[in-house]
Scaffold this motif. Structure first.
Motif, PDB file in Angstrom:
ATOM      1  N   ALA A 210      50.935  14.862  -1.506  1.00  0.00           N
ATOM      2  CA  ALA A 210      51.013  15.934  -2.481  1.00  0.00           C
ATOM      3  C   ALA A 210      50.240  15.533  -3.743  1.00  0.00           C
ATOM      4  CB  ALA A 210      52.474  16.218  -2.823  1.00  0.00           C
ATOM      5  N   GLU A 211      49.856  16.529  -4.517  1.00  0.00           N
ATOM      6  CA  GLU A 211      49.067  16.259  -5.714  1.00  0.00           C
ATOM      7  C   GLU A 211      49.786  15.276  -6.626  1.00  0.00           C
ATOM      8  OE1 GLU A 211      46.896  18.680  -9.395  1.00  0.00           O
ATOM      9  OE2 GLU A 211      47.952  19.777  -7.798  1.00  0.00           O
ATOM     10  N   GLY A 212      49.055  14.234  -7.036  1.00  0.00           N
ATOM     11  CA  GLY A 212      49.607  13.228  -7.926  1.00  0.00           C
ATOM     12  C   GLY A 212      50.383  12.132  -7.226  1.00  0.00           C
ATOM     13  N   GLN A 213      50.502  12.211  -5.892  1.00  0.00           N
ATOM     14  CA  GLN A 213      51.236  11.203  -5.129  1.00  0.00           C
ATOM     15  C   GLN A 213      50.266  10.318  -4.343  1.00  0.00           C
ATOM     16  OE1 GLN A 213      54.690  10.961  -5.400  1.00  0.00           O
ATOM     17  NE2 GLN A 213      54.332  12.527  -6.965  1.00  0.00           N
ATOM     18  N   GLU A 214      50.718   9.115  -3.977  1.00  0.00           N
ATOM     19  CA  GLU A 214      49.853   8.219  -3.210  1.00  0.00           C
ATOM     20  C   GLU A 214      50.187   8.212  -1.728  1.00  0.00           C
ATOM     21  OE1 GLU A 214      50.252   4.157  -4.425  1.00  0.00           O
ATOM     22  OE2 GLU A 214      52.409   4.083  -4.040  1.00  0.00           O
ATOM     23  N   LEU A 215      51.335   8.819  -1.352  1.00  0.00           N
ATOM     24  CA  LEU A 215      51.770   8.777   0.039  1.00  0.00           C
ATOM     25  C   LEU A 215      52.188  10.169   0.508  1.00  0.00           C
ATOM     26  CD1 LEU A 215      53.976   5.583  -0.276  1.00  0.00           C
ATOM     27  CD2 LEU A 215      51.822   5.731   0.994  1.00  0.00           C
TER      28      LEU A 215
ATOM     29  N   TYR B 138      42.615   3.019   4.547  1.00  0.00           N
ATOM     30  CA  TYR B 138      43.841   3.686   4.988  1.00  0.00           C
ATOM     31  C   TYR B 138      44.638   4.185   3.789  1.00  0.00           C
ATOM     32  CZ  TYR B 138      47.022   4.763   8.840  1.00  0.00           C
ATOM     33  OH  TYR B 138      47.757   5.419   9.796  1.00  0.00           O
ATOM     34  N   ALA B 139      44.669   3.404   2.724  1.00  0.00           N
ATOM     35  CA  ALA B 139      45.359   3.849   1.516  1.00  0.00           C
ATOM     36  C   ALA B 139      44.730   5.133   0.984  1.00  0.00           C
ATOM     37  CB  ALA B 139      45.333   2.752   0.460  1.00  0.00           C
ATOM     38  N   ALA B 140      43.397   5.219   1.054  1.00  0.00           N
ATOM     39  CA  ALA B 140      42.709   6.431   0.607  1.00  0.00           C
ATOM     40  C   ALA B 140      43.061   7.623   1.488  1.00  0.00           C
ATOM     41  CB  ALA B 140      41.200   6.201   0.595  1.00  0.00           C
ATOM     42  N   GLU B 141      43.177   7.387   2.807  1.00  0.00           N
ATOM     43  CA  GLU B 141      43.546   8.484   3.701  1.00  0.00           C
ATOM     44  C   GLU B 141      44.982   8.941   3.452  1.00  0.00           C
ATOM     45  OE1 GLU B 141      42.910   9.936   8.281  1.00  0.00           O
ATOM     46  OE2 GLU B 141      42.271   7.935   7.670  1.00  0.00           O
ATOM     47  N   LEU B 142      45.859   8.011   3.180  1.00  0.00           N
ATOM     48  CA  LEU B 142      47.228   8.386   2.835  1.00  0.00           C
ATOM     49  C   LEU B 142      47.253   9.273   1.589  1.00  0.00           C
ATOM     50  CD1 LEU B 142      48.967   4.939   3.452  1.00  0.00           C
ATOM     51  CD2 LEU B 142      49.404   7.024   4.747  1.00  0.00           C
ATOM     52  N   ARG B 143      46.470   8.896   0.576  1.00  0.00           N
ATOM     53  CA  ARG B 143      46.414   9.699  -0.652  1.00  0.00           C
ATOM     54  C   ARG B 143      45.859  11.090  -0.375  1.00  0.00           C
ATOM     55  NH1 ARG B 143      44.631   4.766  -2.857  1.00  0.00           N
ATOM     56  NH2 ARG B 143      42.449   5.447  -2.728  1.00  0.00           N
ATOM     57  N   GLU B 144      44.891  11.165   0.532  1.00  0.00           N
ATOM     58  CA  GLU B 144      44.270  12.452   0.842  1.00  0.00           C
ATOM     59  C   GLU B 144      45.289  13.458   1.371  1.00  0.00           C
ATOM     60  OE1 GLU B 144      40.885  14.282   3.907  1.00  0.00           O
ATOM     61  OE2 GLU B 144      40.997  12.117   3.553  1.00  0.00           O
TER      62      GLU B 144
ATOM     63  N   TYR C 156      56.196  -2.494   2.065  1.00  0.00           N
ATOM     64  CA  TYR C 156      57.499  -1.880   1.829  1.00  0.00           C
ATOM     65  C   TYR C 156      57.381  -0.577   1.040  1.00  0.00           C
ATOM     66  CZ  TYR C 156      59.912  -6.197   3.292  1.00  0.00           C
ATOM     67  OH  TYR C 156      60.393  -7.266   4.001  1.00  0.00           O
ATOM     68  N   ARG C 157      56.428  -0.526   0.101  1.00  0.00           N
ATOM     69  CA  ARG C 157      56.331   0.677  -0.730  1.00  0.00           C
ATOM     70  C   ARG C 157      56.065   1.913   0.113  1.00  0.00           C
ATOM     71  NH1 ARG C 157      52.472  -0.234  -5.361  1.00  0.00           N
ATOM     72  NH2 ARG C 157      51.115   1.528  -4.970  1.00  0.00           N
ATOM     73  N   ALA C 158      55.199   1.779   1.094  1.00  0.00           N
ATOM     74  CA  ALA C 158      54.916   2.903   1.983  1.00  0.00           C
ATOM     75  C   ALA C 158      56.034   3.088   2.997  1.00  0.00           C
ATOM     76  CB  ALA C 158      53.578   2.685   2.694  1.00  0.00           C
ATOM     77  N   ILE C 159      56.480   2.002   3.609  1.00  0.00           N
ATOM     78  CA  ILE C 159      57.522   2.089   4.635  1.00  0.00           C
ATOM     79  C   ILE C 159      58.774   2.749   4.073  1.00  0.00           C
ATOM     80  CG2 ILE C 159      59.130   0.702   6.018  1.00  0.00           C
ATOM     81  CD1 ILE C 159      56.796  -1.302   6.409  1.00  0.00           C
ATOM     82  N   ASN C 160      59.210   2.301   2.906  1.00  0.00           N
ATOM     83  CA  ASN C 160      60.471   2.781   2.353  1.00  0.00           C
ATOM     84  C   ASN C 160      60.369   4.142   1.680  1.00  0.00           C
ATOM     85  OD1 ASN C 160      61.769   0.517   3.305  1.00  0.00           O
ATOM     86  ND2 ASN C 160      61.701  -0.575   1.362  1.00  0.00           N
ATOM     87  N   SER C 161      59.181   4.742   1.716  1.00  0.00           N
ATOM     88  CA  SER C 161      59.041   6.120   1.252  1.00  0.00           C
ATOM     89  C   SER C 161      59.419   7.117   2.341  1.00  0.00           C
ATOM     90  CB  SER C 161      57.599   6.389   0.798  1.00  0.00           C
ATOM     91  OG  SER C 161      56.716   6.521   1.914  1.00  0.00           O
TER      92      SER C 161
ATOM     93  N   ASP D 115      53.148  -5.524  -3.237  1.00  0.00           N
ATOM     94  CA  ASP D 115      53.671  -4.208  -3.595  1.00  0.00           C
ATOM     95  C   ASP D 115      52.681  -3.076  -3.345  1.00  0.00           C
ATOM     96  OD1 ASP D 115      51.848  -4.599  -5.621  1.00  0.00           O
ATOM     97  OD2 ASP D 115      53.272  -4.287  -7.267  1.00  0.00           O
ATOM     98  N   ARG D 116      51.553  -3.372  -2.693  1.00  0.00           N
ATOM     99  CA  ARG D 116      50.615  -2.305  -2.354  1.00  0.00           C
ATOM    100  C   ARG D 116      51.125  -1.520  -1.141  1.00  0.00           C
ATOM    101  NH1 ARG D 116      45.341  -5.873  -1.668  1.00  0.00           N
ATOM    102  NH2 ARG D 116      46.976  -7.203  -0.763  1.00  0.00           N
ATOM    103  N   PRO D 117      50.757  -0.243  -1.041  1.00  0.00           N
ATOM    104  CA  PRO D 117      51.218   0.525   0.118  1.00  0.00           C
ATOM    105  C   PRO D 117      50.604   0.073   1.434  1.00  0.00           C
ATOM    106  CG  PRO D 117      49.739   1.841  -1.237  1.00  0.00           C
ATOM    107  CD  PRO D 117      50.030   0.598  -2.012  1.00  0.00           C
ATOM    108  N   VAL D 118      49.387  -0.460   1.386  1.00  0.00           N
ATOM    109  CA  VAL D 118      48.690  -0.965   2.577  1.00  0.00           C
ATOM    110  C   VAL D 118      47.948  -2.225   2.183  1.00  0.00           C
ATOM    111  CG1 VAL D 118      47.229  -0.345   4.540  1.00  0.00           C
ATOM    112  CG2 VAL D 118      48.207   1.471   3.125  1.00  0.00           C
TER     113      VAL D 118
END
Length: 270
Positions: free
Chosen positions: A153-158, A144-150, A208-213, A187-190
């Motif tokens: 935006a370029e250079g972002q993880e979410l 799922y983390a890989a799909e979020l990165r996909e 939290y890192r993903a939620i709070n983005s 502290d991982r996004p997923v």
């Protein structure tokens, strides 16, 4: 209702963090309908700016009730303002169970709303089930983390999340982040969640890192059983004790409550 300056200070909120907003409806059904109407309007506004929109769904009784009301709004042609072919759908957490299980948030959301919409398959992003090609919740979290990165935006993880819906439990958990568990400090996004205190015990959750983005986080809560946790979260509880206290949208955080869930707030008024 917004937090007063004194409440903000007690909660330890810096000035640059948007003040959580509290909206109170008389009962759960009216809350679900109000949230559905607001969600349709917010997604339409996002599309007007970005050309597309994104939403992160939650499960639970109130979360699914909101989707059922959205389906009712879509059935009214004069009310449909969202181009559902241009909406990305994500999930905040998922139970690591077989694809056909009634416990999966994905299946509940599909039955309540998604099966009746024209959202393309590539825009619907479920977390992996336990009976697919992915053999563990840890692998499902990495996938799922890989799909979020996909889709970021370029250079972002979410990617951009316009609205992220969250439920909460009576003890203050949100997504699959439970009090006093390693998930509160992860502290991982997923990540995978094992030995969850609420069945089923094995899950995958945004952290939290993903939620709070997310631009906007909407916390949905109903019933008097949740009133103590709601009051603590809105007056500065430690996320270790009340995990939902740790969520903050970058643009707005909205607490959408029925009268029961709001019963112990300092000023229970909208």
């Amino acid at each position: 209702m917004s937090l007063s300056p004194g409440d903000r200070a007690a909660a330890g909120l810096p000035d640059d963090v948007p003040t959580p907003q509290v909206v109170i409806e008389p009962d759960a059904d009216r809350l679900a309908r109000a949230v559905a109407e607001a969600l349709v309007a917010r997604l339409a506004a996002a599309q007007a700016v970005h050309g597309e929109a994104s939403v992160v769904l939650t499960g639970g009784g109130i979360g699914i009730a909101v989707l059922e009301h959205v389906a009712g709004l879509v059935a009214e042609p004069v009310r449909e303002t969202v181009d559902w072919t241009k909406v990305h759908v994500w999930w905040g957490d998922e139970r690591f169970v077989p694809a056909g299980s009634d416990e999966r948030n994905e299946g509940q959301a599909r039955r309540a709303l998604l099966d009746s919409l024209d959202v393309p398959d590539f825009r619907v992003h479920p977390m992996a089930p336990s009976d697919g090609d992915i053999g563990s919740p840890e692998e499902a979290a990495e996938d799922y983390a890989a799909e979020l990165r996909e889709y970021a935006a370029e250079g972002q993880e979410l990617p951009r999340f316009d609205v992220l819906l969250l439920g909460m439990g009576p003890e203050g958990h949100t997504a699959s982040i439970f009090p006093g568990t390693p998930a509160v400090r992860d502290d991982r996004p997923v990540f995978a969640v094992r030995d969850c205190p609420k069945p089923p015990p094995t899950r995958v959750s945004l952290g939290y890192r993903a939620i709070n983005s997310a631009e906007e986080i909407w916390v949905l809560a109903t019933g008097k059983a949740k009133a103590p946790a709601v009051a603590k979260a809105l007056t500065g509880a430690d996320p270790e004790e009340i995990p939902v206290a740790g969520v903050r949208g970058t643009r707005a955080t909205r607490w959408l409550l029925d009268a029961g869930a709001a019963a112990e707030l300092p000023r229970a008024e909208s």
